[in-house]
Design a protein around this motif. Structure first.
Motif, PDB file in Angstrom:
ATOM      1  N   MET A   1       1.058  -1.107   0.070  1.00 16.76           N
ATOM      2  CA  MET A   1      -0.078  -0.141  -0.049  1.00 16.76           C
ATOM      3  C   MET A   1       0.865   1.153   0.072  1.00 16.76           C
ATOM      4  SD  MET A   1      -3.401   0.855   0.351  1.00 16.76           S
ATOM      5  CE  MET A   1      -4.259  -0.344   1.222  1.00 16.76           C
ATOM      6  N   THR A   2       0.623   2.267  -1.045  1.00 14.06           N
ATOM      7  CA  THR A   2       1.362   3.318  -0.982  1.00 14.06           C
ATOM      8  C   THR A   2       0.683   4.319   0.013  1.00 14.06           C
ATOM      9  OG1 THR A   2      -0.017   4.594  -2.839  1.00 14.06           O
ATOM     10  CG2 THR A   2       1.853   2.959  -3.451  1.00 14.06           C
ATOM     11  N   PRO A   3       1.657   5.418   0.483  1.00 14.11           N
ATOM     12  CA  PRO A   3       1.153   6.467   1.161  1.00 14.11           C
ATOM     13  C   PRO A   3      -0.164   7.082   0.779  1.00 14.11           C
ATOM     14  CG  PRO A   3       3.372   6.686   1.198  1.00 14.11           C
ATOM     15  CD  PRO A   3       3.181   5.580   0.061  1.00 14.11           C
ATOM     16  N   ALA A   4      -0.550   6.910  -0.588  1.00 12.82           N
ATOM     17  CA  ALA A   4      -1.526   7.677  -1.127  1.00 12.82           C
ATOM     18  C   ALA A   4      -2.644   6.905  -1.379  1.00 12.82           C
ATOM     19  CB  ALA A   4      -1.318   8.373  -2.454  1.00 12.82           C
ATOM     20  N   GLY A   5      -2.579   5.547  -0.782  1.00 15.02           N
ATOM     21  CA  GLY A   5      -3.643   4.545  -0.695  1.00 15.02           C
ATOM     22  C   GLY A   5      -3.723   3.703  -1.841  1.00 15.02           C
ATOM     23  N   GLY A   6      -2.596   3.827  -2.786  1.00  8.61           N
ATOM     24  CA  GLY A   6      -2.518   2.836  -4.125  1.00  8.61           C
ATOM     25  C   GLY A   6      -1.904   1.454  -3.485  1.00  8.61           C
ATOM     26  N   TYR A   7      -2.127   0.273  -4.302  1.00  6.86           N
ATOM     27  CA  TYR A   7      -1.875  -1.066  -3.959  1.00  6.86           C
ATOM     28  C   TYR A   7      -1.115  -1.468  -5.336  1.00  6.86           C
ATOM     29  CZ  TYR A   7      -1.904  -5.702  -3.038  1.00  6.86           C
ATOM     30  OH  TYR A   7      -1.462  -7.162  -3.004  1.00  6.86           O
ATOM     31  N   ILE A   8       0.083  -2.037  -4.848  1.00  7.21           N
ATOM     32  CA  ILE A   8       0.979  -2.568  -5.946  1.00  7.21           C
ATOM     33  C   ILE A   8       1.208  -3.867  -5.389  1.00  7.21           C
ATOM     34  CG2 ILE A   8       3.183  -2.538  -7.057  1.00  7.21           C
ATOM     35  CD1 ILE A   8       3.322   0.329  -6.540  1.00  7.21           C
ATOM     36  N   GLY A   9       1.140  -5.009  -6.202  1.00  3.98           N
ATOM     37  CA  GLY A   9       1.367  -6.564  -5.897  1.00  3.98           C
ATOM     38  C   GLY A   9       2.042  -7.309  -6.910  1.00  3.98           C
ATOM     39  N   ALA A  37      12.280  -4.889  -6.064  1.00  4.44           N
ATOM     40  CA  ALA A  37      12.807  -3.508  -7.033  1.00  4.44           C
ATOM     41  C   ALA A  37      11.639  -3.304  -8.098  1.00  4.44           C
ATOM     42  CB  ALA A  37      14.070  -4.006  -7.587  1.00  4.44           C
ATOM     43  N   LEU A  38      11.096  -4.472  -8.699  1.00  7.21           N
ATOM     44  CA  LEU A  38       9.754  -4.025  -9.213  1.00  7.21           C
ATOM     45  C   LEU A  38       8.573  -3.522  -8.581  1.00  7.21           C
ATOM     46  CD1 LEU A  38       8.473  -4.307 -11.924  1.00  7.21           C
ATOM     47  CD2 LEU A  38       7.833  -7.013 -11.444  1.00  7.21           C
ATOM     48  N   ALA A  39       8.147  -4.196  -7.319  1.00  4.71           N
ATOM     49  CA  ALA A  39       7.078  -3.737  -6.579  1.00  4.71           C
ATOM     50  C   ALA A  39       7.315  -2.244  -6.101  1.00  4.71           C
ATOM     51  CB  ALA A  39       7.059  -4.645  -5.663  1.00  4.71           C
ATOM     52  N   THR A  40       8.702  -1.846  -5.783  1.00  2.00           N
ATOM     53  CA  THR A  40       9.013  -0.518  -5.127  1.00  2.00           C
ATOM     54  C   THR A  40       9.312   0.361  -6.171  1.00  2.00           C
ATOM     55  OG1 THR A  40      11.254  -1.186  -4.540  1.00  2.00           O
ATOM     56  CG2 THR A  40       9.398  -1.601  -2.972  1.00  2.00           C
ATOM     57  N   ALA A  41       9.215   0.218  -7.497  1.00  2.00           N
ATOM     58  CA  ALA A  41       9.774   1.052  -8.557  1.00  2.00           C
ATOM     59  C   ALA A  41       9.041   2.462  -8.475  1.00  2.00           C
ATOM     60  CB  ALA A  41       9.572   0.491  -9.756  1.00  2.00           C
ATOM     61  N   PRO A  42       9.706   3.287  -8.393  1.00  2.00           N
ATOM     62  CA  PRO A  42       9.096   4.735  -8.729  1.00  2.00           C
ATOM     63  C   PRO A  42       8.058   4.941  -9.670  1.00  2.00           C
ATOM     64  CG  PRO A  42      11.246   5.071  -8.748  1.00  2.00           C
ATOM     65  CD  PRO A  42      11.064   3.723  -8.803  1.00  2.00           C
ATOM     66  N   GLU A  43       8.234   4.201 -10.785  1.00  7.49           N
ATOM     67  CA  GLU A  43       7.225   4.260 -12.089  1.00  7.49           C
ATOM     68  C   GLU A  43       5.819   3.659 -11.775  1.00  7.49           C
ATOM     69  OE1 GLU A  43      11.263   4.213 -13.735  1.00  7.49           O
ATOM     70  OE2 GLU A  43      10.355   3.194 -12.127  1.00  7.49           O
ATOM     71  N   LEU A  44       5.924   2.446 -10.778  1.00  4.67           N
ATOM     72  CA  LEU A  44       4.785   1.706 -10.372  1.00  4.67           C
ATOM     73  C   LEU A  44       3.869   2.724  -9.421  1.00  4.67           C
ATOM     74  CD1 LEU A  44       5.588  -1.872 -10.528  1.00  4.67           C
ATOM     75  CD2 LEU A  44       4.145  -0.862 -12.055  1.00  4.67           C
ATOM     76  N   ARG A  45       4.732   2.955  -8.565  1.00  2.90           N
ATOM     77  CA  ARG A  45       4.334   3.963  -7.273  1.00  2.90           C
ATOM     78  C   ARG A  45       3.509   5.355  -8.113  1.00  2.90           C
ATOM     79  NH1 ARG A  45       6.896   5.853  -1.781  1.00  2.90           N
ATOM     80  NH2 ARG A  45       5.885   3.861  -1.185  1.00  2.90           N
ATOM     81  N   ALA A  47       2.156   5.465 -11.135  1.00  2.10           N
ATOM     82  CA  ALA A  47       1.128   5.030 -11.644  1.00  2.10           C
ATOM     83  C   ALA A  47       0.008   4.852 -10.569  1.00  2.10           C
ATOM     84  CB  ALA A  47       1.351   3.726 -12.633  1.00  2.10           C
ATOM     85  N   ALA A  48       0.218   3.872  -9.699  1.00  3.19           N
ATOM     86  CA  ALA A  48      -0.988   3.635  -8.535  1.00  3.19           C
ATOM     87  C   ALA A  48      -1.239   5.103  -8.031  1.00  3.19           C
ATOM     88  CB  ALA A  48      -0.168   2.569  -7.575  1.00  3.19           C
ATOM     89  N   ASP A  49      -0.256   5.944  -7.563  1.00 10.33           N
ATOM     90  CA  ASP A  49      -0.977   7.197  -6.949  1.00 10.33           C
ATOM     91  C   ASP A  49      -1.666   7.971  -7.746  1.00 10.33           C
ATOM     92  OD1 ASP A  49       0.239   6.304  -4.526  1.00 10.33           O
ATOM     93  OD2 ASP A  49       1.853   7.328  -4.681  1.00 10.33           O
ATOM     94  N   ALA A  50      -1.507   7.743  -9.185  1.00 16.12           N
ATOM     95  CA  ALA A  50      -2.174   8.454 -10.075  1.00 16.12           C
ATOM     96  C   ALA A  50      -3.649   8.187 -10.380  1.00 16.12           C
ATOM     97  CB  ALA A  50      -1.517   8.488 -11.360  1.00 16.12           C
ATOM     98  N   MET A  51      -3.989   7.179  -9.840  1.00 17.21           N
ATOM     99  CA  MET A  51      -5.278   6.366 -10.207  1.00 17.21           C
ATOM    100  C   MET A  51      -6.249   7.341  -9.252  1.00 17.21           C
ATOM    101  SD  MET A  51      -4.766   2.393 -10.387  1.00 17.21           S
ATOM    102  CE  MET A  51      -3.658   1.639 -11.565  1.00 17.21           C
ATOM    103  N   PRO A  52      -7.377   7.648  -9.945  1.00 10.26           N
ATOM    104  CA  PRO A  52      -8.487   8.376  -8.925  1.00 10.26           C
ATOM    105  C   PRO A  52      -8.875   7.851  -7.904  1.00 10.26           C
ATOM    106  CG  PRO A  52      -9.286   7.965 -11.141  1.00 10.26           C
ATOM    107  CD  PRO A  52      -7.965   7.336 -11.177  1.00 10.26           C
ATOM    108  N   VAL A  53      -9.058   8.452  -6.854  1.00  8.64           N
ATOM    109  CA  VAL A  53      -9.552   7.773  -5.360  1.00  8.64           C
ATOM    110  C   VAL A  53     -11.058   7.801  -5.522  1.00  8.64           C
ATOM    111  CG1 VAL A  53      -9.963   8.459  -3.008  1.00  8.64           C
ATOM    112  CG2 VAL A  53      -7.837   9.052  -4.179  1.00  8.64           C
ATOM    113  N   ASP A  54     -11.734   6.682  -5.296  1.00  9.44           N
ATOM    114  CA  ASP A  54     -13.269   6.660  -5.368  1.00  9.44           C
ATOM    115  C   ASP A  54     -13.717   6.855  -4.100  1.00  9.44           C
ATOM    116  OD1 ASP A  54     -15.527   5.365  -5.544  1.00  9.44           O
ATOM    117  OD2 ASP A  54     -15.059   3.419  -5.936  1.00  9.44           O
TER     118      ASP A  54
END
Length: 118
Positions: A1-9, A37-45, A47-54
């Motif tokens: 879970m990212t600080p902005a609420g995104g999820y990467i797995g 390294a893949l799960a913590t990649a800045p590019e994935l974070r 992308a996850a954080d750019a998704m709109p919050v529901d």
């Protein structure tokens, strides 16, 4: 879970399928450090954080059934790009978990989707 609420797995297996399938390689393609390294990649974070919050997430959750208009494997099959062959998929009653195994002519890959309430 990212600080902005995104999820990467990220996950990987040594076979075409998650469980019970024959092993297709001696070692997974990525060692643990590479998976991390893949799960913590800045590019994935990003992308996850750019998704709109529901905004509905803060409301009382709907515990009713989720319908996809068919099976998960059927939905995934509709999304497969032209030229990629579906070599295996879960059955038509794959509500909640489904998969397709795709082959682009170089190797087979498992694509799965798990849906759970809440």
């Amino acid at each position: 879970m990212t600080p902005a609420g995104g999820y990467i797995g990220v996950q990987e297996w040594n076979s075409i399928g998650e469980t019970g399938s024959p092993v297709t390689r001696e070692q997974p393609p990525l060692v643990l450090d590479r998976l991390k390294a893949l799960a913590t990649a800045p590019e994935l974070r990003a992308a996850a954080d750019a998704m709109p919050v529901d905004d509905r997430a803060a409301a009382e959750p709907d515990t009713g059934p989720v319908t996809l208009g068919g099976s998960i494997s059927a939905m995934l099959s509709r999304l497969v790009p032209h030229g990629v062959k579906i070599v295996r998929k879960s059955g038509p009653d794959d509500d909640g978990f489904g998969y397709v195994v795709l082959d682009d002519g170089r190797d087979a890959s498992l694509v799965q989707l798990t849906s759970s309430p809440g």
